[in-house]
Scaffold this active site. Structure first.
Site, PDB file in Angstrom:
ATOM      1  N   ASP A  14      -8.218  -4.052   7.184  1.00  0.00           N
ATOM      2  CA  ASP A  14      -7.217  -2.984   7.339  1.00  0.00           C
ATOM      3  C   ASP A  14      -6.640  -3.034   8.749  1.00  0.00           C
ATOM      4  O   ASP A  14      -6.332  -2.016   9.364  1.00  0.00           O
ATOM      5  CB  ASP A  14      -7.823  -1.617   7.040  1.00  0.00           C
ATOM      6  CG  ASP A  14      -6.762  -0.551   6.759  1.00  0.00           C
ATOM      7  OD1 ASP A  14      -5.607  -0.922   6.442  1.00  0.00           O
ATOM      8  OD2 ASP A  14      -7.080   0.655   6.859  1.00  0.00           O
ATOM      9  N   ARG A  53     -20.922  17.424  -9.750  1.00  0.00           N
ATOM     10  CA  ARG A  53     -20.322  17.522 -11.081  1.00  0.00           C
ATOM     11  C   ARG A  53     -19.078  16.664 -11.242  1.00  0.00           C
ATOM     12  O   ARG A  53     -18.597  16.493 -12.360  1.00  0.00           O
ATOM     13  CB  ARG A  53     -19.982  18.987 -11.401  1.00  0.00           C
ATOM     14  CG  ARG A  53     -21.213  19.889 -11.473  1.00  0.00           C
ATOM     15  CD  ARG A  53     -20.850  21.311 -11.871  1.00  0.00           C
ATOM     16  NE  ARG A  53     -22.044  22.145 -11.913  1.00  0.00           N
ATOM     17  CZ  ARG A  53     -22.529  22.815 -10.878  1.00  0.00           C
ATOM     18  NH1 ARG A  53     -21.919  22.747  -9.710  1.00  0.00           N
ATOM     19  NH2 ARG A  53     -23.621  23.552 -11.002  1.00  0.00           N
ATOM     20  N   ASN A  86     -12.610   6.049   2.005  1.00  0.00           N
ATOM     21  CA  ASN A  86     -11.532   6.561   2.852  1.00  0.00           C
ATOM     22  C   ASN A  86     -10.303   6.911   2.030  1.00  0.00           C
ATOM     23  O   ASN A  86      -9.874   6.144   1.167  1.00  0.00           O
ATOM     24  CB  ASN A  86     -11.170   5.531   3.933  1.00  0.00           C
ATOM     25  CG  ASN A  86     -12.288   5.383   4.950  1.00  0.00           C
ATOM     26  OD1 ASN A  86     -13.019   4.412   4.954  1.00  0.00           O
ATOM     27  ND2 ASN A  86     -12.451   6.385   5.800  1.00  0.00           N
ATOM     28  N   ALA A  87      -9.724   8.075   2.334  1.00  0.00           N
ATOM     29  CA  ALA A  87      -8.507   8.549   1.676  1.00  0.00           C
ATOM     30  C   ALA A  87      -8.682   8.619   0.161  1.00  0.00           C
ATOM     31  O   ALA A  87      -7.802   8.230  -0.606  1.00  0.00           O
ATOM     32  CB  ALA A  87      -7.308   7.677   2.037  1.00  0.00           C
ATOM     33  N   GLU A 120       0.859  -1.187   0.000  1.00  0.00           N
ATOM     34  CA  GLU A 120       0.000   0.000   0.000  1.00  0.00           C
ATOM     35  C   GLU A 120       0.894   1.235   0.000  1.00  0.00           C
ATOM     36  O   GLU A 120       1.257   1.758   1.034  1.00  0.00           O
ATOM     37  CB  GLU A 120      -0.931  -0.011   1.217  1.00  0.00           C
ATOM     38  CG  GLU A 120      -1.989   1.063   1.164  1.00  0.00           C
ATOM     39  CD  GLU A 120      -2.842   1.121   2.417  1.00  0.00           C
ATOM     40  OE1 GLU A 120      -3.733   1.976   2.464  1.00  0.00           O
ATOM     41  OE2 GLU A 120      -2.614   0.324   3.350  1.00  0.00           O
ATOM     42  N   ALA A 124      -5.861   5.551  11.575  1.00  0.00           N
ATOM     43  CA  ALA A 124      -4.655   4.830  11.158  1.00  0.00           C
ATOM     44  C   ALA A 124      -4.962   3.339  11.138  1.00  0.00           C
ATOM     45  O   ALA A 124      -4.766   2.629  12.127  1.00  0.00           O
ATOM     46  CB  ALA A 124      -3.496   5.137  12.106  1.00  0.00           C
ATOM     47  N   HIS A 136      -0.289   7.614   6.184  1.00  0.00           N
ATOM     48  CA  HIS A 136       0.991   7.329   5.542  1.00  0.00           C
ATOM     49  C   HIS A 136       1.939   8.520   5.717  1.00  0.00           C
ATOM     50  O   HIS A 136       1.504   9.680   5.684  1.00  0.00           O
ATOM     51  CB  HIS A 136       0.792   7.043   4.051  1.00  0.00           C
ATOM     52  CG  HIS A 136       0.070   5.763   3.785  1.00  0.00           C
ATOM     53  ND1 HIS A 136       0.651   4.710   3.110  1.00  0.00           N
ATOM     54  CD2 HIS A 136      -1.185   5.351   4.110  1.00  0.00           C
ATOM     55  CE1 HIS A 136      -0.217   3.714   3.036  1.00  0.00           C
ATOM     56  NE2 HIS A 136      -1.339   4.082   3.630  1.00  0.00           N
ATOM     57  N   HIS A 159      -9.980   0.618   0.245  1.00  0.00           N
ATOM     58  CA  HIS A 159     -10.890   1.111   1.308  1.00  0.00           C
ATOM     59  C   HIS A 159     -11.803   2.256   0.840  1.00  0.00           C
ATOM     60  O   HIS A 159     -11.567   3.422   1.091  1.00  0.00           O
ATOM     61  CB  HIS A 159     -10.175   1.445   2.620  1.00  0.00           C
ATOM     62  CG  HIS A 159      -8.886   2.194   2.556  1.00  0.00           C
ATOM     63  ND1 HIS A 159      -8.714   3.356   1.839  1.00  0.00           N
ATOM     64  CD2 HIS A 159      -7.679   1.953   3.158  1.00  0.00           C
ATOM     65  CE1 HIS A 159      -7.478   3.792   2.007  1.00  0.00           C
ATOM     66  NE2 HIS A 159      -6.839   2.965   2.792  1.00  0.00           N
ATOM     67  N   HIS A 213      -5.803   6.202  -1.893  1.00  0.00           N
ATOM     68  CA  HIS A 213      -5.051   7.356  -1.367  1.00  0.00           C
ATOM     69  C   HIS A 213      -4.825   8.359  -2.506  1.00  0.00           C
ATOM     70  O   HIS A 213      -3.701   8.754  -2.791  1.00  0.00           O
ATOM     71  CB  HIS A 213      -3.738   6.901  -0.737  1.00  0.00           C
ATOM     72  CG  HIS A 213      -3.927   6.220   0.576  1.00  0.00           C
ATOM     73  ND1 HIS A 213      -4.031   6.909   1.769  1.00  0.00           N
ATOM     74  CD2 HIS A 213      -4.063   4.913   0.886  1.00  0.00           C
ATOM     75  CE1 HIS A 213      -4.224   6.046   2.758  1.00  0.00           C
ATOM     76  NE2 HIS A 213      -4.251   4.826   2.253  1.00  0.00           N
TER      77      HIS A 213
END
Length: 390
Positions: free
Chosen positions: A277, A229, A221-222, A131, A311, A143, A218, A197
């Site tokens: 996770d 639009r 998330n992130a 990841e 985290a 991260h 995920h 991410h």
């Protein structure tokens, strides 16, 4: 002499359908058949599971740690063994040990450890999930931004070489740090490329899916969110049928209503799949640990940096199944598939994992009617049995 036995006394979910009054026959670590109880050959040893359910073992494609260990801190075979052993009591029989963004040296050590774990047939080890580090700083989450960087020719070559020695290699990348041509090369080499991410827009995500990306990391998330639009990566993961999407179903990372909306809207054949996770805390009572030198605190069911950033998750797979069934309201069959068949499909392993059929792995979880874990088998070998209360 072959090892052959039949598990009886439970309803059997084969990944598609339920079987009542049947037995699950295992031979030499593989599923041989599902037979009516009265048709079991007399020379087969029978094991009465005492009721409840038998289901395919869970497949978790994002596991950062467990048993007090983070792969980042100790990227070696012993850590992989500890992590796999920590997750087995929660029904996970196959997992991708996950390395969060780190230095090239740590990444190389993790790959070496994964190759060794493969050769040693570590029970429960399915491969690696890298990841990062090729992510977006704008959506870094927990991260370390100092370690996030664009993918180079050397990085690409390293990943392709690693894939040749691992059963499964998945890598999470952001379009901000990787060109589509690299994604195409990775996918051609058999690497599962996941988008995550990232602050990318829908059109770019679609281009990367067309280049070979097949998973989103995920969901919600992130990543860039759905707007009127600009659907963002969330919208792309839901709308693009070739993408599967991981989901952290703990009630903290994603609201149940958002999960229901995503499930209703998801275009196939890609599915939403459960991921833990999980971090080092699983199977322990620890209240904090470190990642890249930063302390992560365990409190109220979540794991957070000092500034409150989530985290990873304090989650195991059976808890995710329970949440999907009991809170989100998903049918039990579908919740089980989200933890087994669908993740296996997302990484090209459904020919042997996530279902019971002749020749599939005898990775089995015995569940009580209220979704407690009774026993767990990996490759036909029992790796966990719950202690009956006195």
């Amino acid at each position: 002499m072959s090892d052959r036995f039949a598990l009886t006394g439970a309803r059997i979910f084969d990944g598609d359908d339920w079987h009542e009054g049947h037995a699950l026959v295992v031979r030499d670590g593989l599923v041989e058949a599902i037979l009516p109880t009265g048709a079991i050959p007399s020379d087969i040893r029978t094991v009465d599971t005492g009721g409840g359910m038998l289901a395919p073992g869970f497949v978790d494609i994002q596991v950062n740690g467990g048993g007090g260990v983070m792969l980042n801190d100790h990227p070696d075979v012993a850590s992989i063994e500890t992590i796999c052993r920590a997750h087995a009591p929660f029904g996970t029989t196959a997992l991708l040990a996950t390395l969060i963004t780190d230095t090239p040296a740590i990444t190389a050590s993790a790959i070496t450890a994964g190759e060794a774990a493969t050769l040693q047939n570590v029970p429960g080890f399915l491969g690696l999930h890298l990841e990062g580090p090729h992510l977006s700083i704008a959506r870094k989450g927990a991260h370390d931004p100092a370690l996030i960087r664009p993918m180079t020719d050397a990085d690409q070559a390293m990943l392709i070489a690693a894939r040749q020695k691992l059963p499964v290699l998945l890598t999470t990348i952001a379009p901000e740090s990787v060109e589509p041509a690299r994604v195409a090369a990775l996918a051609k080499a058999g690497i599962i490329v996941s988008l995550g991410h990232s602050d990318t827009g829908y059109a770019t995500a679609k281009a990367f899916a067309e280049a070979g990306a097949s998973v989103a990391t995920h969901l919600f998330n992130a990543m860039s969110q759905i707007g009127n639009r600009e659907p963002g990566l969330v919208g792309a993961a839901i709308d693009i049928g070739t993408l599967s999407a991981g989901l952290i179903a703990d009630g903290i990372h994603v609201h149940p209503a958002s999960i229901r909306i995503a499930l209703d809207a998801k275009q196939g054949p890609g599915k939403i799949v459960l991921v833990s996770d999980a971090m080092a805390t699983i199977g322990t009572d620890m209240t904090s640990f470190t990642l890249n030198g930063r302390t992560i605190y365990r409190k109220d069911g979540s794991l957070r940096l000092a500034d409150g950033t989530l985290a990873g998750a304090d989650l195991d797979m059976i808890s995710a199944v329970r949440f999907m069934h009991n809170v989100v309201g998903v049918d039990l069959s579908e919740a089980l598939r989200m933890a087994s068949l669908y993740p296996a499909q997302a990484i090209g392993q459904s020919h042997r994992l996530g279902r019971f059929a002749n020749g599939t792995a005898a990775d089995i979880v015995a569940l009580s009617d209220d979704l407690g874990i009774g026993s767990v088998w990996i490759g036909g070998a029992k790796v966990f049995e719950a202690v009956a209360p006195h």
